[in-house]
Design an enzyme around this catalytic site. Structure first.
Site, short mmCIF file in Angstrom:
data_model
loop_
_atom_site.label_atom_id
_atom_site.label_comp_id
_atom_site.label_asym_id
_atom_site.label_seq_id
_atom_site.Cartn_x
_atom_site.Cartn_y
_atom_site.Cartn_z
N ARG A 163 0.74 -1.25 -0.14
CA ARG A 163 -0.13 0.01 0.00
C ARG A 163 0.84 1.36 0.06
O ARG A 163 1.88 1.19 0.56
CB ARG A 163 -0.69 0.07 1.38
CG ARG A 163 -1.80 1.22 1.52
CD ARG A 163 -2.91 1.08 0.67
NE ARG A 163 -4.17 1.96 1.24
CZ ARG A 163 -5.18 2.31 0.43
NH1 ARG A 163 -5.35 1.83 -0.93
NH2 ARG A 163 -6.24 2.90 0.93
N THR B 244 -10.20 0.74 -9.25
CA THR B 244 -8.96 -0.20 -8.58
C THR B 244 -9.05 -1.00 -9.63
O THR B 244 -10.26 -1.20 -10.29
CB THR B 244 -9.49 -0.41 -6.95
OG1 THR B 244 -9.23 0.77 -6.25
CG2 THR B 244 -8.77 -1.42 -6.34
N THR C 148 -4.48 -0.42 -7.08
CA THR C 148 -4.88 0.79 -7.19
C THR C 148 -4.51 1.92 -7.55
O THR C 148 -3.25 1.94 -6.92
CB THR C 148 -6.19 0.98 -6.08
OG1 THR C 148 -7.13 1.75 -6.33
CG2 THR C 148 -5.44 1.24 -4.79
N ASN D 100 -6.34 4.40 -6.66
CA ASN D 100 -7.62 5.13 -6.00
C ASN D 100 -8.63 5.41 -7.06
O ASN D 100 -9.32 4.67 -7.43
CB ASN D 100 -7.13 6.18 -5.02
CG ASN D 100 -8.43 6.54 -3.86
OD1 ASN D 100 -9.27 5.48 -3.97
ND2 ASN D 100 -8.34 7.56 -3.37
N ASP E 75 -7.70 8.53 0.69
CA ASP E 75 -8.32 7.57 1.70
C ASP E 75 -7.91 7.82 3.06
O ASP E 75 -8.41 6.89 4.25
CB ASP E 75 -7.51 6.00 1.27
CG ASP E 75 -8.49 5.31 0.23
OD1 ASP E 75 -9.62 5.88 -0.17
OD2 ASP E 75 -8.06 4.24 -0.33
N SER F 121 -7.59 1.32 3.92
CA SER F 121 -8.16 0.79 2.44
C SER F 121 -9.48 -0.18 2.69
O SER F 121 -9.51 -0.68 3.59
CB SER F 121 -7.16 0.07 1.78
OG SER F 121 -7.62 -0.65 0.64
N SER F 122 -10.09 -0.31 1.61
CA SER F 122 -11.25 -1.38 1.50
C SER F 122 -10.89 -2.43 0.80
O SER F 122 -11.63 -3.48 0.68
CB SER F 122 -12.51 -0.79 0.92
OG SER F 122 -12.83 0.45 1.97
N GLY G 60 -13.72 -0.81 -6.56
CA GLY G 60 -15.04 -0.21 -5.84
C GLY G 60 -14.92 0.59 -4.75
O GLY G 60 -16.14 0.94 -4.20
N GLY G 61 -13.76 0.87 -4.23
CA GLY G 61 -13.77 1.79 -2.99
C GLY G 61 -14.53 1.00 -1.99
O GLY G 61 -14.27 -0.02 -1.37
N1 GLY Z 1 -8.44 3.45 -2.74
C1 GLY Z 1 -9.65 2.50 -2.51
C2 GLY Z 1 -9.29 1.63 -1.35
O1 GLY Z 1 -8.16 1.28 -1.11
O2 GLY Z 1 -10.00 1.20 -0.49
#
Ligand code: GLY
Length: 565
Positions: free
Chosen positions: A102, A375, A393, A395, A417, A446-447, A467-468
């Site tokens: 990340r 992403t 991603t 983002n 984020d 992150s998600s 999809g965030g």
């Molecule tokens: N940038 C989207 C996530 O990492 O959740």
């Protein structure tokens, strides 16, 4: 009515027909079925390249590196070297692990860096332009994977991407739409016309000569080329010219982390997913363990009761996400407590079938002693039985829109984020707290939820999604589609989806979702957001069938393709 619109209407109607199925067993429509190995990714070129590496004797990790670099070229909206990602893997002997590559906040980042003088959150600076860029992790991630698990020389894995960048990539209809939609953003971020600012149409070819040169330098000089070499200098020059704060020291200091995955049992299945700094594994564990006491199968798929149960568990999990979760290297996360049955039973104890819980009166739970946009995800199974799930991603679509002109690649806007200010929503509407506040060299929450499922000790499914904030609920609905509703993988990824994230307090439904349940939900006090979400997630998944064959689920919402042998 032109042909495209008719086709679109027919496909929307078909998807709606599917949602009206109220009785089991559901109709099976299968995706690609193969014997040994498969890659499912956002672009056919990338899936083919990953598979060709396995045909040459490479393993899933070799295929991962080649697929990732092919996505960088063929899917620049999210494929990247200017961003970061997560990988969850399961070896053929059942051992599991995860890699965190990340992005990190630059050393010069500060807690209030996105606040204007009056203390309000600047609506642009964490999203578009050089100040939005986090220190990229992708190249470090790929080299780390190669060092630990690679079996073919790195040069062989990067060559297909170099060829693709030199020869060019054919633009698809979806890609033309994305590129043209972002023209204004490209200009805003780069302060001049860039390579990709054009009127694109399906069938055009884009060549990336500068990117081909960057990849050749990485091939020659290895990981250090990106973090300490000429590419590092080119990247930092571009960022600083546009007012960013990242330095060569930030790049030189970047490190990946091997982390223990989040593992938990849902009924008889073992779910293996990403730990913090992703919220994916913990949130999914909270939601699935909250609904596990219910006999889900008695509710028809996507029926009112099914939506209600999932939404109430999601609401509670996302409220906890916003308070407790952040970078584990900076904050203490009560992971075991958040995932414990006692705690989750208590959290669900005020769930009422007769009435929606209001997010305005629901806050985080009490732990004694103690947070598309775009992403991309791909899933791989190799002929040896190893499997991996990768979500990577920039983002937003094309990240910060900052294009490193001399390097030929986009940079992320992952800084969005972080929680810029407690209680203020980011671009996904997610609100955060202190745990996810900005700090130098911290990773933003992150998600992303690359996930692997094991049943009776054997590999069952590999999946994930972009999809965030909707990634977690998209992945989870596909887990339930297969484990509870016995769908094929392709049928599962095609099904319409919905999403709730505590705040804002509404249920987001894909526009293709059957509206039949909306009135009943409204009567119970749920508010519905139906028009603003054409799609939720793009799930690319592989299912191991009872006879051991692999079935691909390639999401028809994009150009996603399963390839295998
Ligand atoms: N940038 C989207 C996530 O990492 O959740």
């Amino acid at each position: 009515m032109n042909k495209t619109i008719s086709l679109l209407l027919i496909s929307i109607l078909c998807i709606q027909c599917n949602t009206k199925v109220k009785t089991l067993p559901v109709d099976k429509t299968h995706g690609l079925i193969v014997e040994k190995a498969m890659v499912v990714s956002a672009r056919e070129e990338a899936s083919k390249i990953g598979v060709s590496i396995m045909k040459q004797g490479g393993n899933a990790f070799d295929a991962m590196i080649a697929t990732d670099l092919a996505l960088l070229v063929s899917y620049p909206v999210a494929g990247n070297i200017g961003g970061g990602g997560f990988m969850v893997y399961r070896m053929k002997d059942g051992t599991t692990g995860s890699l965190d590559y990340r992005e990190k906040a630059p050393i010069a980042a500060t807690k209030d860096m996105y606040l204007d003088e009056d203390g309000t959150v600047n609506p642009v600076s964490s999203k578009i332009g050089a100040l939005a860029v986090g220190v990229p992790g992708t190249i470090a991630g790929l080299f780390e994977v190669h060092k630990k698990f690679g079996s073919l020389p790195f040069e062989k894995l990067i060559d297909p991407a170099i060829k693709l960048a030199s020869n060019g990539v054919v633009v698809t209809k979806n890609q033309a739409k994305y590129l043209n939609k972002n023209k204004q953003n490209f200009r805003q971020a780069n302060k001049r016309i860039i390579l990709l600012d054009n009127n694109w149409k399906a069938g055009d070819t884009i060549k990336y000569p500068k990117l081909a040169e960057t990849l050749k330098r990485i091939k020659a000089n290895g990981r250090d080329e990106f973090y300490k070499g000429k590419t590092a200098t080119i990247l930092i020059d571009q960022v600083q010219k546009l007012g960013g704060i990242m330095t060569l020291e930030d790049l030189a200091n970047y490190e990946v982390k091997w982390r223990d995955p989040i593992t938990f049992i849902y009924k008889k299945h073992k779910i293996i997913s990403m730990p913090p700094p992703s919220s994916g594994g913990i949130c999914m564990a909270q939601i699935l363990k909250s609904i596990a006491p219910y006999n889900i199968k008695q509710y028809a798929h996507n029926s009112m009761e099914y939506i209600q149960l999932l939404v109430e568990a999601e609401r509670r999990a996302y409220a906890d996400r916003s308070y407790f979760l952040g970078d584990p290297d900076f904050v203490n996360i009560p992971t075991d407590s958040l995932m414990s049955e006692d705690y989750l039973n208590k959290r669900m104890s005020d769930f009422n079938w007769e009435k929606a819980t209001k997010s305005s009166v629901l806050t985080r739970g009490s732990i004694p002693g103690y947070e598309s946009d775009e992403t991309t995800h791909y899933s791989i199974v190799d002929p040896f039985g190893n499997s991996l799930a990768v979500t990577t991603t920039l983002n937003a679509a094309y990240g910060s829109k900052v294009y490193v002109e001399d390097g030929g690649f986009f940079l992320n806007n992952e800084m969005d984020d972080f929680s810029a200010k407690p209680g203020e929503p980011n671009m996904y509407g997610l609100v955060g707290a202190k745990s996810n506040a900005i700090a130098p060299q911290k990773r933003m929450l992150s998600s992303m939820s690359p996930t692997i499922i094991e049943t009776n000790g054997k590999l069952k499914m590999v999946l994930g999604s972009p999809g965030g904030s909707t990634i977690i609920t998209s992945v989870m609905q596909n887990i339930l589609n297969v484990l509870e509703y016995n769908m094929s993988m392709q049928e599962s990824v095609t099904k319409p989806r919905f999403h709730h994230q505590w705040l804002p307090d509404n249920i987001k439904f894909e526009t293709s979702f059957d509206t039949i349940v909306f009135n009943s939900l409204k009567k119970l006090g749920y508010s519905i957001d139906h028009s603003n979400s054409p799609i939720i997630g793009k799930v690319d998944a592989i299912l191991i069938m009872p006879d051991g064959k692999l079935e691909g689920g390639a999401d028809p919402r994009g150009d996603d393709t399963a390839v295998g042998f």
